[in-house]
Write a protein that holds these residues in place. Structure first.
Motif, PDB file in Angstrom:
ATOM      1  N   PRO A 136       0.726  -1.059   0.139  1.00  0.00           N
ATOM      2  CA  PRO A 136      -0.284  -0.071  -0.148  1.00  0.00           C
ATOM      3  C   PRO A 136       0.318   0.874   0.009  1.00  0.00           C
ATOM      4  O   PRO A 136       2.191   1.466   0.485  1.00  0.00           O
ATOM      5  CB  PRO A 136      -0.894   0.163   1.485  1.00  0.00           C
ATOM      6  N   PRO A 137       0.094   1.966  -0.599  1.00  0.00           N
ATOM      7  CA  PRO A 137       1.095   3.963   0.282  1.00  0.00           C
ATOM      8  C   PRO A 137       1.534   4.078   0.753  1.00  0.00           C
ATOM      9  O   PRO A 137       0.702   4.319   1.781  1.00  0.00           O
ATOM     10  CB  PRO A 137       0.409   4.449  -1.097  1.00  0.00           C
ATOM     11  N   ALA A 138       2.554   4.241   1.331  1.00  0.00           N
ATOM     12  CA  ALA A 138       3.296   4.150   2.348  1.00  0.00           C
ATOM     13  C   ALA A 138       2.709   5.627   3.095  1.00  0.00           C
ATOM     14  O   ALA A 138       2.732   5.404   4.609  1.00  0.00           O
ATOM     15  CB  ALA A 138       4.866   4.263   2.706  1.00  0.00           C
ATOM     16  N   PRO A 139       2.768   6.712   2.352  1.00  0.00           N
ATOM     17  CA  PRO A 139       2.325   8.143   3.044  1.00  0.00           C
ATOM     18  C   PRO A 139       1.019   7.909   3.829  1.00  0.00           C
ATOM     19  O   PRO A 139       0.435   8.099   4.851  1.00  0.00           O
ATOM     20  CB  PRO A 139       1.808   9.464   2.140  1.00  0.00           C
ATOM     21  N   LEU A 140       0.362   7.029   2.920  1.00  0.00           N
ATOM     22  CA  LEU A 140      -1.879   7.057   3.209  1.00  0.00           C
ATOM     23  C   LEU A 140      -1.142   5.754   4.447  1.00  0.00           C
ATOM     24  O   LEU A 140      -1.786   6.167   5.336  1.00  0.00           O
ATOM     25  CB  LEU A 140      -2.548   6.582   2.198  1.00  0.00           C
ATOM     26  N   VAL A 141      -0.458   4.803   4.452  1.00  0.00           N
ATOM     27  CA  VAL A 141      -0.487   4.038   5.276  1.00  0.00           C
ATOM     28  C   VAL A 141      -0.695   4.883   6.939  1.00  0.00           C
ATOM     29  O   VAL A 141      -0.671   4.378   7.834  1.00  0.00           O
ATOM     30  CB  VAL A 141       0.813   2.930   5.540  1.00  0.00           C
ATOM     31  N   VAL A 199      -4.370   0.296  -3.027  1.00  0.00           N
ATOM     32  CA  VAL A 199      -5.006  -0.624  -2.331  1.00  0.00           C
ATOM     33  C   VAL A 199      -4.394  -0.555  -0.585  1.00  0.00           C
ATOM     34  O   VAL A 199      -3.598   0.439  -0.570  1.00  0.00           O
ATOM     35  CB  VAL A 199      -4.811  -2.297  -2.130  1.00  0.00           C
ATOM     36  N   LEU A 200      -5.294  -0.849   0.893  1.00  0.00           N
ATOM     37  CA  LEU A 200      -5.234  -0.361   1.634  1.00  0.00           C
ATOM     38  C   LEU A 200      -5.674  -2.010   2.305  1.00  0.00           C
ATOM     39  O   LEU A 200      -6.495  -2.456   1.790  1.00  0.00           O
ATOM     40  CB  LEU A 200      -5.862   0.833   2.313  1.00  0.00           C
ATOM     41  N   GLU A 201      -5.023  -2.474   3.606  1.00  0.00           N
ATOM     42  CA  GLU A 201      -5.947  -3.210   4.649  1.00  0.00           C
ATOM     43  C   GLU A 201      -5.427  -2.371   5.865  1.00  0.00           C
ATOM     44  O   GLU A 201      -5.025  -2.417   6.692  1.00  0.00           O
ATOM     45  CB  GLU A 201      -5.252  -4.764   4.506  1.00  0.00           C
ATOM     46  N   VAL A 202      -7.343  -3.120   6.428  1.00  0.00           N
ATOM     47  CA  VAL A 202      -7.325  -2.277   7.742  1.00  0.00           C
ATOM     48  C   VAL A 202      -8.182  -3.752   8.116  1.00  0.00           C
ATOM     49  O   VAL A 202      -9.147  -4.080   8.136  1.00  0.00           O
ATOM     50  CB  VAL A 202      -8.289  -1.413   7.706  1.00  0.00           C
ATOM     51  N   ARG A 203      -7.649  -3.941   9.864  1.00  0.00           N
ATOM     52  CA  ARG A 203      -8.038  -5.265  10.207  1.00  0.00           C
ATOM     53  C   ARG A 203      -7.986  -5.106  12.074  1.00  0.00           C
ATOM     54  O   ARG A 203      -7.178  -4.223  12.404  1.00  0.00           O
ATOM     55  CB  ARG A 203      -7.427  -6.202  10.241  1.00  0.00           C
ATOM     56  N   ALA A 204      -9.407  -5.608  12.598  1.00  0.00           N
ATOM     57  CA  ALA A 204      -9.163  -4.984  14.058  1.00  0.00           C
ATOM     58  C   ALA A 204      -9.151  -7.066  14.351  1.00  0.00           C
ATOM     59  O   ALA A 204      -9.546  -7.674  13.637  1.00  0.00           O
ATOM     60  CB  ALA A 204     -10.895  -4.798  14.089  1.00  0.00           C
ATOM     61  N   VAL A 205      -8.624  -6.857  15.477  1.00  0.00           N
ATOM     62  CA  VAL A 205      -8.026  -8.089  15.875  1.00  0.00           C
ATOM     63  C   VAL A 205      -9.127  -8.760  16.773  1.00  0.00           C
ATOM     64  O   VAL A 205      -9.201  -8.329  17.859  1.00  0.00           O
ATOM     65  CB  VAL A 205      -6.898  -8.312  16.527  1.00  0.00           C
ATOM     66  N   ARG A 240      -6.004  11.548  -1.299  1.00  0.00           N
ATOM     67  CA  ARG A 240      -5.399  10.941  -2.719  1.00  0.00           C
ATOM     68  C   ARG A 240      -3.857  10.516  -2.458  1.00  0.00           C
ATOM     69  O   ARG A 240      -3.470  10.724  -1.985  1.00  0.00           O
ATOM     70  CB  ARG A 240      -5.394  11.785  -3.867  1.00  0.00           C
ATOM     71  N   PRO A 241      -4.091   8.332  -2.983  1.00  0.00           N
ATOM     72  CA  PRO A 241      -2.708   8.180  -2.074  1.00  0.00           C
ATOM     73  C   PRO A 241      -1.833   8.578  -3.083  1.00  0.00           C
ATOM     74  O   PRO A 241      -1.793   9.081  -4.750  1.00  0.00           O
ATOM     75  CB  PRO A 241      -2.713   6.990  -2.870  1.00  0.00           C
ATOM     76  N   SER A 242      -0.601   8.330  -2.332  1.00  0.00           N
ATOM     77  CA  SER A 242       1.266   8.956  -3.781  1.00  0.00           C
ATOM     78  C   SER A 242       2.046   8.141  -2.919  1.00  0.00           C
ATOM     79  O   SER A 242       1.646   7.706  -2.014  1.00  0.00           O
ATOM     80  CB  SER A 242       0.614  10.499  -3.773  1.00  0.00           C
TER      81      SER A 242
END
Length: 258
Positions: A136-141, A199-205, A240-242
């Protein structure tokens, strides 16, 4: 700015909608091939208008890829393409991600795509095929991790959920940066990459990766954490992702995107 969020099951979709819906109470339902999208339009504090579509595509990487591809293609054909695809839901956490915490992937890795050999597991890339990782885009992460107060690291995609300490140790041995495992992230990422969508991925454990102990699962708490996280990061998703990890535009798609 248009964002597609893909979950596995309706309970995860509804948690995301509740979280974002705190600032966007109006929800529209729109049919797409294979499912129904729930659309929200939260008002970002700055920048362009934001549309968020949430889709429950099914369990596992194949269903996730198919559902994501269908939604992305339908939007592109309608000349309203997405700017970002997000895989979201609950999952198992490794030691650095305790129950109830939120994780954001800085790498989305297919952990069981490959072959067993006399020397152990060989990833499909070692066999000369495909890919096993999307970044995933590092700045967005970084922005999403900070807004959600999340743990950042590798999120593994598996087709078979880990059920033993030995398997958990083997996965960590191959992926020491792993913070969680789930079943859909890589499928969403593959579909997004095919259309040059970040793309991005977000999870709750909801549980610890390892021996299956249903009594220790905290699914309700994880769903609450998932919704809470999206309530905090909705405005960030409108950025916007970059960055170097963003896919290069596909010239074959540019005519559709314009």
């Amino acid at each position: 700015m248009r964002v597609l969020i893909v979950t596995a099951v309706p309970a995860e979709r509804d948690a995301v909608v509740r979280g974002i819906g705190a600032t966007a109470p109006e929800v529209a339902e729109l049919p797409v091939p294979g499912g129904v999208i729930r659309r929200l339009s939260p008002v970002p504090p700055a920048g362009p208008p934001l549309t968020v579509d949430v889709l429950a595509a099914g369990v596992g990487p194949a269903a996730a890829a198919a559902g994501t591809a269908a939604a992305l293609t339908a939007a592109a054909v309608a000349r309203t393409p997405y700017d970002l695809a997000v895989s979201a839901g609950i999952g198992g956490g490794f030691g650095t991600a305790p129950l109830g915490s939120v994780v954001v992937a800085d790498a989305i890795v297919a952990a069981d795509l490959g072959a067993e050999t006399p020397d152990g597991f060989a990833a499909v890339t070692e066999l000369g095929f495909g890919t096993v990782e999307h970044l995933p885009p590092a700045p967005l992460v970084a922005a999403v991790t900070g807004a959600a107060g999340a743990v950042r690291g590798t999120v593994l995609t598996v087709s078979t959920v880990t059920g033993s300490a030995e398997r958990a140790a083997e996965l960590l041995g191959r992926h020491p940066g792993a913070v969680a495992e789930a079943m859909e992230g890589f499928g969403v990422a593959e579909a997004a990459a095919a259309q040059s969508v970040p793309v991005l991925e977000v999870r709750a454990v909801s549980n610890a990766v390892g021996p299956r102990d249903r009594a220790a699962w905290r699914i309700g708490e994880a769903l609450d954490a998932l919704g809470g996280a999206f309530g905090k990061i909705a405005s960030v998703l409108g950025t916007r992702p970059s960055g170097p990890e963003s896919p290069d535009p596909d010239p074959d798609l540019e005519g559709i995107r314009q």
